[in-house]
Design a protein around this motif. Structure first.
Motif, mmCIF file in Angstrom:
data_model
loop_
_atom_site.group_PDB
_atom_site.id
_atom_site.type_symbol
_atom_site.label_atom_id
_atom_site.label_comp_id
_atom_site.label_asym_id
_atom_site.label_seq_id
_atom_site.Cartn_x
_atom_site.Cartn_y
_atom_site.Cartn_z
ATOM 1 N N GLU A 120 48.013 -32.642 -126.244
ATOM 2 C CA GLU A 120 48.797 -33.344 -125.225
ATOM 3 C C GLU A 120 48.246 -34.752 -125.006
ATOM 4 N N TYR A 359 44.214 -33.115 -114.766
ATOM 5 C CA TYR A 359 44.604 -33.275 -116.177
ATOM 6 C C TYR A 359 44.178 -34.647 -116.685
ATOM 7 N N THR A 362 45.549 -38.350 -115.732
ATOM 8 C CA THR A 362 46.336 -38.267 -114.497
ATOM 9 C C THR A 362 45.359 -38.409 -113.325
ATOM 10 N N ALA A 366 45.139 -30.869 -110.009
ATOM 11 C CA ALA A 366 46.035 -29.714 -110.154
ATOM 12 C C ALA A 366 45.406 -28.477 -109.520
ATOM 13 N N LEU A 385 54.671 -21.364 -105.487
ATOM 14 C CA LEU A 385 55.831 -22.112 -105.956
ATOM 15 C C LEU A 385 55.503 -22.823 -107.267
ATOM 16 N N ASN A 386 56.535 -23.302 -107.956
ATOM 17 C CA ASN A 386 56.312 -24.065 -109.195
ATOM 18 C C ASN A 386 55.447 -25.284 -108.892
ATOM 19 N N GLY A 387 54.493 -25.539 -109.765
ATOM 20 C CA GLY A 387 53.632 -26.714 -109.588
ATOM 21 C C GLY A 387 52.421 -26.444 -108.710
ATOM 22 N N ALA A 388 52.257 -25.156 -108.275
ATOM 23 C CA ALA A 388 51.146 -24.840 -107.358
ATOM 24 C C ALA A 388 49.798 -24.825 -108.079
ATOM 25 N N GLY A 389 49.811 -24.675 -109.418
ATOM 26 C CA GLY A 389 48.540 -24.681 -110.164
ATOM 27 C C GLY A 389 48.240 -23.354 -110.849
ATOM 28 N N LYS A 390 49.209 -22.429 -110.854
ATOM 29 C CA LYS A 390 48.957 -21.078 -111.397
ATOM 30 C C LYS A 390 48.637 -21.126 -112.892
ATOM 31 N N THR A 391 49.481 -21.819 -113.653
ATOM 32 C CA THR A 391 49.274 -21.879 -115.115
ATOM 33 C C THR A 391 47.990 -22.633 -115.438
ATOM 34 N N THR A 392 47.708 -23.652 -114.644
ATOM 35 C CA THR A 392 46.486 -24.430 -114.873
ATOM 36 C C THR A 392 45.261 -23.524 -114.776
ATOM 37 N N LYS A 395 45.027 -21.766 -118.013
ATOM 38 C CA LYS A 395 44.612 -22.669 -119.099
ATOM 39 C C LYS A 395 43.102 -22.903 -119.047
ATOM 40 N N TYR A 401 41.569 -26.066 -121.574
ATOM 41 C CA TYR A 401 40.952 -27.262 -120.979
ATOM 42 C C TYR A 401 39.608 -26.857 -120.387
HETATM 43 P P1 ADP Z 1 52.512 -23.677 -111.832
HETATM 44 O O1 ADP Z 1 52.047 -22.849 -112.983
HETATM 45 O O2 ADP Z 1 52.074 -23.136 -110.508
HETATM 46 O O3 ADP Z 1 53.972 -23.927 -111.849
HETATM 47 P P2 ADP Z 1 51.017 -25.786 -113.116
HETATM 48 O O4 ADP Z 1 49.652 -25.228 -113.179
HETATM 49 O O5 ADP Z 1 51.844 -25.737 -114.332
HETATM 50 O O6 ADP Z 1 51.813 -25.110 -111.910
HETATM 51 O O7 ADP Z 1 50.929 -27.298 -112.639
HETATM 52 C C1 ADP Z 1 50.081 -27.729 -111.587
HETATM 53 C C2 ADP Z 1 50.169 -29.254 -111.506
HETATM 54 O O8 ADP Z 1 49.643 -29.823 -112.690
HETATM 55 C C3 ADP Z 1 51.591 -29.772 -111.367
HETATM 56 O O9 ADP Z 1 51.542 -30.887 -110.504
HETATM 57 C C4 ADP Z 1 51.937 -30.214 -112.769
HETATM 58 O O10 ADP Z 1 52.848 -31.293 -112.726
HETATM 59 C C5 ADP Z 1 50.589 -30.674 -113.306
HETATM 60 N N1 ADP Z 1 50.515 -30.455 -114.764
HETATM 61 C C6 ADP Z 1 50.731 -29.315 -115.417
HETATM 62 N N2 ADP Z 1 50.538 -29.473 -116.742
HETATM 63 C C7 ADP Z 1 50.170 -30.761 -116.929
HETATM 64 C C8 ADP Z 1 49.799 -31.543 -118.076
HETATM 65 N N3 ADP Z 1 49.774 -31.028 -119.294
HETATM 66 N N4 ADP Z 1 49.495 -32.838 -117.864
HETATM 67 C C9 ADP Z 1 49.513 -33.364 -116.629
HETATM 68 N N5 ADP Z 1 49.823 -32.687 -115.528
HETATM 69 C C10 ADP Z 1 50.153 -31.400 -115.649
#
Ligand code: ADP
Length: 590
Positions: A120, A359, A362, A366, A385-392, A395, A401
């Motif tokens: 990325e 990230y 940025t 997150a 909610l979406n964007g809360a940081g769950k996937t991060t 990862k 990361y």
């Molecule tokens: P969720 O899984 O809860 O929907 P994410 O963990 O995907 O949320 O995202 C958390 C925050 O990190 C969000 O603000 C998203 O925009 C930001 N984000 C996610 N992936 C990236 C990335 N690859 N680069 C920059 N910002 C990211």
């Protein structure tokens, strides 16, 4: 790697790399190159040596026997060199395909092994593009570079031979020739620098253009493009980038014009000097007509060899500069710390300790100061909610990361200290954007791992009977006309079968069900949870389907864990986020 482009060090490193690769791939290639050089060098000298003898015999003694011998030598020598060169070239081209395959394989492996974070990263993507184009059509890869090197060697040998003939017959021509040679080399060098500069600017344009081209032609985008009539926008964007590369070519042509004009002027001076000098010597009776023709042929051969040497040196430098991008990519610095500790074969405790993460490139955090411990065999539901940081969070746990602050511990040891490949084996993750490939069902599940019964996992994931040819069914139509387009639900089941097949101690579902309705999602979690058995499991969702199966629920909001506890504990928190979410979605789960 901070060397200036065009330096001797780049050429040396690149040539050494290519020779090593060619040597380990096909040693007979070097024998072909040797013959190539011999034929290249011999060709002009057949004419330079025997044609003057023939001319002088024609103008003098006219002895039939000698005339036949000289004619035969000129013809047979010429034909032998031409045939030899062609034969060698055809064989070389065949080996060049082996080289190309070798490099493509190396490149694909390296891209797949690259730290995920770099996939990325704009600079890393740029470097991949430079390496790909630099090692293929810009440099012609291994064969291109060794070919330029042998061209350089054969041209230098031709120079030595031609200079020898001229020095012997008309030494007065040597200074003019040398001066013109120096000028030619300097001008060619200038042109080479211009073209390398241009290549660097083009690589970004090429990457964007490739992306657009891929998006336009990828059949998977067919529906969106047609329904939203996006073709005009796509083609317009492609045309904009096309204009950019045309502009770059114009710039290159304009910048190189003075050097090209001067090169043409040098040609005129050279011809004038050669004909005047040799003609003068012949008129004065100091040389025969045969020798006159020999001087002109040698001077022409010298000129061609000089041009060829300058061209080959310039081509070699240029090609090495392009291909060097591949070497740079091969040595691209890792984004993650790599430890060497082995992962012990026990049940694992995972602890996030004051973990924060931003990230790369940025500024928004997150994740903010996350602390949570995952016990062996525990089921944790991560909602928010979406964007809360769950996937991060996932990862970071899977080391796609590294944390910015704090640490993640596996059995009390920072995860960065473990051997990354061993560590990654601990996790079976199904991401929301999981990827299936145009291979068989079996290959999509096993991803090449052998020794386990695939059929068991096909059954477990509920895919038994779903495909006519079972595990041998080919997915998608890229390679097989009768390839199957699996439905959304089948794709999810396949991704889940893949995760189960990996049989890791920790399984993670990161919203692979987001596209399903809440009830279907609930069903998938229900059957998946039974399959997971005693493994540790993390279920991520912005809905609450998975919470029923979990020991604890972590509610994420704005990069923080806002609530943590069992369903009963959280539902009891009046006006809590979980309680509100649950009440809003209760219709689906009660
Ligand atoms: P969720 O899984 O809860 O929907 P994410 O963990 O995907 O949320 O995202 C958390 C925050 O990190 C969000 O603000 C998203 O925009 C930001 N984000 C996610 N992936 C990236 C990335 N690859 N680069 C920059 N910002 C990211």
């Amino acid at each position: 790697m901070s060397e200036k482009t065009g330096t001797f060090s780049i050429v040396k490193k690149t040539v050494r790399f290519m020779l090593k690769e060619a040597w380990s791939c096909k040693r007979s290639y070097f024998l072909l190159q040797l013959f190539d050089i011999i034929f290249q060098v011999a060709a002009p000298f057949v004419e330079i040596i025997f044609t003057p003898l023939l001319i002088d015999e024609l103008l003098g003694g006219r002895r039939i026997k000698l005339l036949i011998i000289y004619t035969a030598l000129v013809c047979i020598g010429g034909i032998a060199c031409t045939f030899g060169t062609n034969f060698v070239r055809i064989s070389e081209e065949r080996i060049a395909v082996l080289f190309e395959n070798r490099i493509s394989e190396q490149m694909s492996r390296r891209v797949m092994e690259l730290d995920f974070q770099l996939t990325e990263d704009k600079d890393a993507l740029d470097q991949i593009e430079k390496a790909r184009t630099g090692m293929s059509w810009y440099s012609d890869g291994i064969h291109g570079i060794i070919g330029s090197l042998s061209k350089l060697v054969s041209s230098l040998l031709k120079i030595v031979g031609s200079v020898g003939v001229i020095a012997y017959r008309a030494p007065v021509l040597i200074p003019v020739t040398v001066v013109l040679m120096v000028i030619t080399i300097l001008l060619q060098r200038k042109l080479s620098q211009i073209s390398i500069e241009s290549f660097k600017s083009l690589s970004k344009l090429n990457r964007i253009f490739d992306y657009l081209f891929y998006e336009i032609t990828d059949v998977k985008n067919g529906k969106d493009i047609r329904l939203y009539s996006a073709e005009d926008m796509m083609l317009k964007k492609a045309a904009e980038y096309n204009n950019g590369s045309l502009e770059q070519s114009r710039w290159e042509a304009k910048k190189g014009l003075p050097a090209n004009l001067t090169l043409s002027a040098c040609d005129c001076v050279r011809d004038a000097a050669n004909y005047f000098t040799a003609g003068y010597l012949a008129v004065m009776g100091k040389i025969t007509i045969g020798v006159f023709s020999q001087i002109i042929s040698a001077a022409n051969a010298l000129h061609l060899a000089m041009r060829r040497t300058a061209g080959a040196a310039q081509e070699l430098i240029e090609r090495c500069n392009y291909a060097y991008e591949y070497l740079k990519f091969s040595d691209y610095p890792p984004a993650l710390k790599k430890g060497s500790k082995s992962v012990e074969n026990t049940s694992h405790t995972i602890e996030f300790k004051n973990v924060s993460f931003t990230y790369p490139n940025t500024t928004v955090e997150a994740l903010k100061n996350i602390s949570i411990t995952l016990r062996p065999g525990e089921r944790l539901s991560v909602v928010g909610l979406n964007g809360a940081g769950k996937t991060t969070l996932i990862k970071l746990l899977c080391r796609l990361y590294d944390v910015t602050d704090g640490e993640i511990l596996l059995d009390g040891v920072n995860i960065a200290e473990y051997d990354i490949e061993e560590y990654m084996k601990l996790f079976s993750v199904v991401f929301q954007d999981f990827k299936l490939f145009a291979f068989s069902v079996e290959e999509n599940i096993t991803l090449g791992e052998k020794g386990k019964d695939v059929q068991k996992y096909v059954q477990l994931s509920g895919l038994d009977g779903a495909f006519e040819n079972g595990a041998d069914t080919m997915l998608f139509k890229q390679f097989q006309e009768n390839g199957v387009e699996p439905s959304g639900g089948q794709q999810q089941k396949l991704a889940i079968a893949r995760a189960l097949f990996k049989d890791s101690p920790v399984v993670i579902l990161d919203e692979p069900t987001a596209a399903l309705d809440p009830l279907a999602e609930y069903e998938i979690y229900n059957s998946f949870d039974k399959l997971v058995g005693s493994k540790t499991a993390v279920y991520i969702s912005h809905r609450l389907s998975s919470c029923k199966f979990c020991d604890r629920i972590a509610v994420f909001s704005d990069g923080c864990i806002k609530e943590l506890g069992s369903h009963d504990e959280l539902i009891a928190v009046k006006d809590g986020i979980y309680a509100q979410m649950f009440n809003a979605q209760a219709q689906y789960y009660t």
